[in-house]
Scaffold this motif. Structure first.
Motif, PDB file in Angstrom:
ATOM      1  N   ASP A  94       0.872  -1.179   0.000  1.00 16.86           N
ATOM      2  CA  ASP A  94       0.000   0.000   0.000  1.00 16.86           C
ATOM      3  C   ASP A  94       0.904   1.223   0.000  1.00 16.86           C
ATOM      4  O   ASP A  94       1.547   1.538   1.009  1.00 16.86           O
ATOM      5  N   LEU A  95       0.973   1.897  -1.139  1.00 17.34           N
ATOM      6  CA  LEU A  95       1.938   2.992  -1.284  1.00 17.34           C
ATOM      7  C   LEU A  95       1.541   4.228  -0.488  1.00 17.34           C
ATOM      8  O   LEU A  95       2.387   5.035  -0.118  1.00 17.34           O
ATOM      9  N   LYS A  96       0.256   4.396  -0.240  1.00 18.41           N
ATOM     10  CA  LYS A  96      -0.182   5.566   0.543  1.00 18.41           C
ATOM     11  C   LYS A  96       0.152   5.362   2.025  1.00 18.41           C
ATOM     12  O   LYS A  96       0.756   6.216   2.668  1.00 18.41           O
ATOM     13  N   ALA A  97      -0.220   4.181   2.537  1.00 15.79           N
ATOM     14  CA  ALA A  97       0.007   3.903   3.965  1.00 15.79           C
ATOM     15  C   ALA A  97       1.439   3.439   4.240  1.00 15.79           C
ATOM     16  O   ALA A  97       1.830   3.309   5.399  1.00 15.79           O
ATOM     17  N   LYS A  98       2.184   3.176   3.158  1.00 13.29           N
ATOM     18  CA  LYS A  98       3.545   2.639   3.256  1.00 13.29           C
ATOM     19  C   LYS A  98       3.576   1.348   4.071  1.00 13.29           C
ATOM     20  O   LYS A  98       4.431   1.138   4.939  1.00 13.29           O
ATOM     21  N   LYS A  99       2.610   0.506   3.805  1.00 10.61           N
ATOM     22  CA  LYS A  99       2.536  -0.777   4.506  1.00 10.61           C
ATOM     23  C   LYS A  99       2.746  -1.910   3.509  1.00 10.61           C
ATOM     24  O   LYS A  99       2.298  -1.825   2.358  1.00 10.61           O
ATOM     25  N   THR A 100       3.406  -2.952   3.965  1.00 11.15           N
ATOM     26  CA  THR A 100       3.557  -4.135   3.118  1.00 11.15           C
ATOM     27  C   THR A 100       3.106  -5.370   3.889  1.00 11.15           C
ATOM     28  O   THR A 100       3.207  -5.425   5.115  1.00 11.15           O
ATOM     29  N   ASP A 101       2.605  -6.322   3.157  1.00 12.90           N
ATOM     30  CA  ASP A 101       2.143  -7.574   3.758  1.00 12.90           C
ATOM     31  C   ASP A 101       2.232  -8.642   2.672  1.00 12.90           C
ATOM     32  O   ASP A 101       2.347  -8.315   1.491  1.00 12.90           O
ATOM     33  N   PHE A 102       2.174  -9.887   3.067  1.00 19.13           N
ATOM     34  CA  PHE A 102       2.141 -10.908   2.021  1.00 19.13           C
ATOM     35  C   PHE A 102       1.060 -11.931   2.326  1.00 19.13           C
ATOM     36  O   PHE A 102       0.592 -12.059   3.460  1.00 19.13           O
ATOM     37  N   GLU A 103       0.669 -12.626   1.280  1.00 17.81           N
ATOM     38  CA  GLU A 103      -0.309 -13.706   1.428  1.00 17.81           C
ATOM     39  C   GLU A 103       0.165 -14.905   0.631  1.00 17.81           C
ATOM     40  O   GLU A 103       0.871 -14.758  -0.373  1.00 17.81           O
TER      41      GLU A 103
END
Lengths: 83, 614
Positions: free
Chosen positions: B17-26
């Protein structure tokens, strides 16, 4: 009297493998008798009539039953694949 | 069995998420992979499930994905390709773009099968993925740099072994005909996805890693690789650049903005073919573990068309669009025009198309020197083409209008220019004329990415696939063959299989590789069903967007509605209606809306898609 005609046959891409081993470049200059069609020419170079191909004569599509004329420029292409 | 990175039958996908600067994986396990295979099949399934219809392609909600092929990094076949996916700002439909080189396999070595971006970053950033670790980094200083400079800069920081996918200034300026560069100038070019990346302020994705790609039976993969080596000396030497003359002479390559075809129109096609192109070659290179190695670097010196630096060899599509389409026979200019596009980030097919459009508009006094900043456009004038292309890259003067493709340009220019705007649903078609290769009409009109040649059909018939052959004047009875050809191509694309190496190995080897990598035991028929599912879900994405391919705008010139007056395809008009109707019936798609029937979706096990559409 048999009328003989001069035509050129140029092979493209994979069809170059049908050229005679002593041919110079991609084209062959031929003298053929009147009434010769393209199927006769293909047969002379062991090109199966069933092998998919595109044939142009003087920059127009023709089929294998086309009777060649003097000075015809015949070109044989494989069916377009990729690019 | 092992498939992705967790060694437990799962593909690992990163979400950023480029706005929230969050990364996650699934993780996506075999329950999805056995239906959609991975690569862009998996990506299409994820986007269909998670992206609602109607989002602005250049807005925060559009997802942009980079996916390695499901065989990427395994050494299987020639599976070096990756796919970029997203909703296309050029066509408003599903968009994807296929790229080669080393990025796809290295995305896997870095730890992921794919990565999706959403949102818009406040300032320019790039993403670094290194051995499973992920970091969003500042790219403010890179904004404005071209793709070569960006690639050099980022590999300078992260190591020469890292791989960079990046955009150039054209994408930053949201040119809708821009793409995404890897390996300093290889391109995932089509669908305008460079603009999507630009809209997100995402300058680059850098991948680096040494992680293993798990395989169910690695020994078997290696055995198959030794046994089935694609070989073709001529192709290795020239790549597709060998085809310009033969495709021109056969009427396959459109000439003069699709208004003519054949050697009578463009007698000097040999000048931009084969040896005439590789005379500038300085070295050869190969994509990841490719046994064909058709790639090359060229450099033109001491010429008005001197390159700024060594640059990639133009392929047939670029030679067709900047050569035959514009009647330009100068080989040096081919290399230079290709370099300009590669550095700025333009799709060469579309760029050549807009240049040809501009020339024809100029010839007909629809645009003048006042619009072009003094440039006098004419067929075959390579020097002026270079200057016009620079304006397009910079979006200056008439270039600002042309940078969004011929359809949008003609809507702005008006004055009857639409008849010179050669496109299908907004995308400039590739350099293949359906008057010579009629099955391509179905691909151009009905694939989810309109105007593309690389999405299956008779132009891409692999050895070993049993399909009927047709005369190019026969439009009837093609549907079953087309269906099979499309399905097999979607499997190949999802694998990451190179569509050029594809011609040199029996296609029945593909299931053997897939089974060895995944541990599955599927037949070719079962893989073809997977291919049809991929084709269908991309199409369903478009249906949900309200897109009807039968109502799209396209240039009738492509299909010979006004037949050509000379050349091999003289007098020919493609019977589009017959082919469309037969194919829609074959697929179980509605003859008016093209919506897949409930029965056809259920036959593919696509219950969720059926529910979403009904």
């Amino acid at each position: 009297m048999t009328v003989r005609m001069k035509v050129t046959v140029k092979m493209f891409s994979d069809f170059k493998r049908f050229l005679p081993t002593d041919s110079d470049g991609d084209s062959i200059a031929l003298e053929v008798e009147s009434g010769t069609n393209i199927a006769n020419i293909l047969n002379a170079y062991s090109i199966s009539p069933d092998l998919p191909k595109v044939i142009t004569v003087n920059d127009e599509f023709q089929k294998q039953d086309y009777i060649v004329k003097d000075d015809d420029s015949i070109k044989i292409f494989p069916v377009a694949q990729g690019g | 069995m092992a498939y992705g990175y967790m060694g437990n039958g799962a593909a690992k996908v990163l979400f950023v998420d480029l706005k929230a600067k969050k990364t996650d994986f699934e993780l996506f396990d075999d329950s999805i992979l056995e239906k959609y295979l991975g690569g862009y099949g998996l990506a299409a399934k994820i986007m269909f499930d998670r992206q609602k219809a109607g989002v602005d392609p250049l807005g925060p909600e559009n997802m942009l994905g980079f996916f390695s092929g499901s065989l990427g990094g395994t050494g299987a076949l020639v599976a070096s390709r990756f796919m970029v996916v997203g909703k296309s700002p050029l066509t408003g439909t599903w968009g994807d773009a296929n790229g080669g080189g080393k990025f796809g396999p290295n995305l896997k070595f870095a730890g992921y099968d794919g990565v999706f971006f959403s949102g818009i970053s406040e300032k320019p950033v790039y993403l670094l993925i290194e051995n499973g670790n992920v970091e969003i980094k500042d790219a403010t200083d890179l904004w404005g740099k071209d793709t070569y400079e960006t690639d050099d800069h980022l590999r300078g920081i992260h190591g020469q072994e890292s791989c960079v996918a990046c955009i150039g200034p054209a994408s930053e300026k949201l040119s809708l005909i821009s793409g995404i560069s890897t390996d300093k100038g290889r391109f995932a070019a089509r669908s305008g996805l460079g603009a999507v990346m630009g809209s997100k302020n995402l300058k680059a994705v850098v991948v680096k890693g040494t992680l293993d790609v798990p395989m169910a039976d690695e020994d078997r993969v290696n055995q198959l690789r030794k046994k089935y080596k694609p070989k073709d000396k001529e192709f290795t030497k020239y790549g597709t650049a060998k085809e310009t003359a033969s495709y021109t002479e056969a009427g396959e390559c459109p000439a003069k903005n699709w208004s003519e075809a054949g050697v009578t129109s463009f007698p000097e096609a040999e000048k931009i073919t084969g040896d005439e192109i590789i005379q500038f070659q300085t070295k050869k290179y190969t994509c990841y573990k490719c046994q064909i190695a058709c790639g090359a670097i060229l450099e033109v010196k001491e010429s008005p068309f001197a390159t700024e630096a060594p640059t990639h060899k133009p392929q047939y599509e670029s030679l067709g669009s900047f050569g035959v389409l514009t009647l330009n026979n100068d080989p040096e200019s081919m290399v230079r025009l290709n370099e300009i596009c590669n550095r700025a980030g333009l799709d060469t097919i579309s760029a050549g198309g807009v240049v040809a459009f501009a020339i024809e508009c100029f010839e007909n006094s629809i645009i003048t020197k006042k619009d072009t900043g003094g440039l006098e456009l004419s067929w075959g004038d390579a020097g002026t083409m270079v200057e016009l292309l620079k304006l397009i890259c910079k979006r200056e003067k008439i270039g600002d209008i042309l940078a969004d493709g011929v359809k949008k340009a003609s809507e702005i220019i008006g004055k009857g220019s639409e008849k010179f705007a050669i496109h299908i649903a907004g995308q400039e078609p590739s350099m293949h004329d359906p008057k010579n290769t009629p099955g391509l009409a179905l691909t151009y009109l009905l694939d989810a990415t309109p105007g593309r040649h690389s999405q299956g059909g008779e132009l891409l018939t692999p050895p070993g696939l049993q399909v009927e052959n047709f005369e190019n004047t026969n439009y009837h009875g093609r549907a079953k063959s087309h269906r099979k050809l499309v399905n097999v191509l979607h499997v190949a694309n999802a694998c990451g299989y190179c569509m050029l190496a594809y011609f040199f190995v029996d296609i029945n080897v593909m299931p053997q590789f897939l089974n060895a990598v995944t541990g599955w035991d599927k037949t070719m028929e079962e893989y073809l069903t997977i291919g049809e599912r991929i084709h269908t879900i991309r199409h369903a994405f478009n249906i949900r967007e309200g897109y009807n391919p039968l109502e799209q705008k396209y240039s009738p010139r492509i299909f010979g509605d006004k037949p050509l007056e000379k050349g091999p395809t003289k007098g020919m008009t493609v019977d589009v209606k017959t082919m469309l109707n037969e194919y829609l019936a074959e697929m179980g798609w509605d003859e008016k809306t093209t919506k897949p029937s409930k029965e056809s979706l259920l036959a593919l096990g696509m219950v969720d898609v059926s529910e979403a559409l009904n």
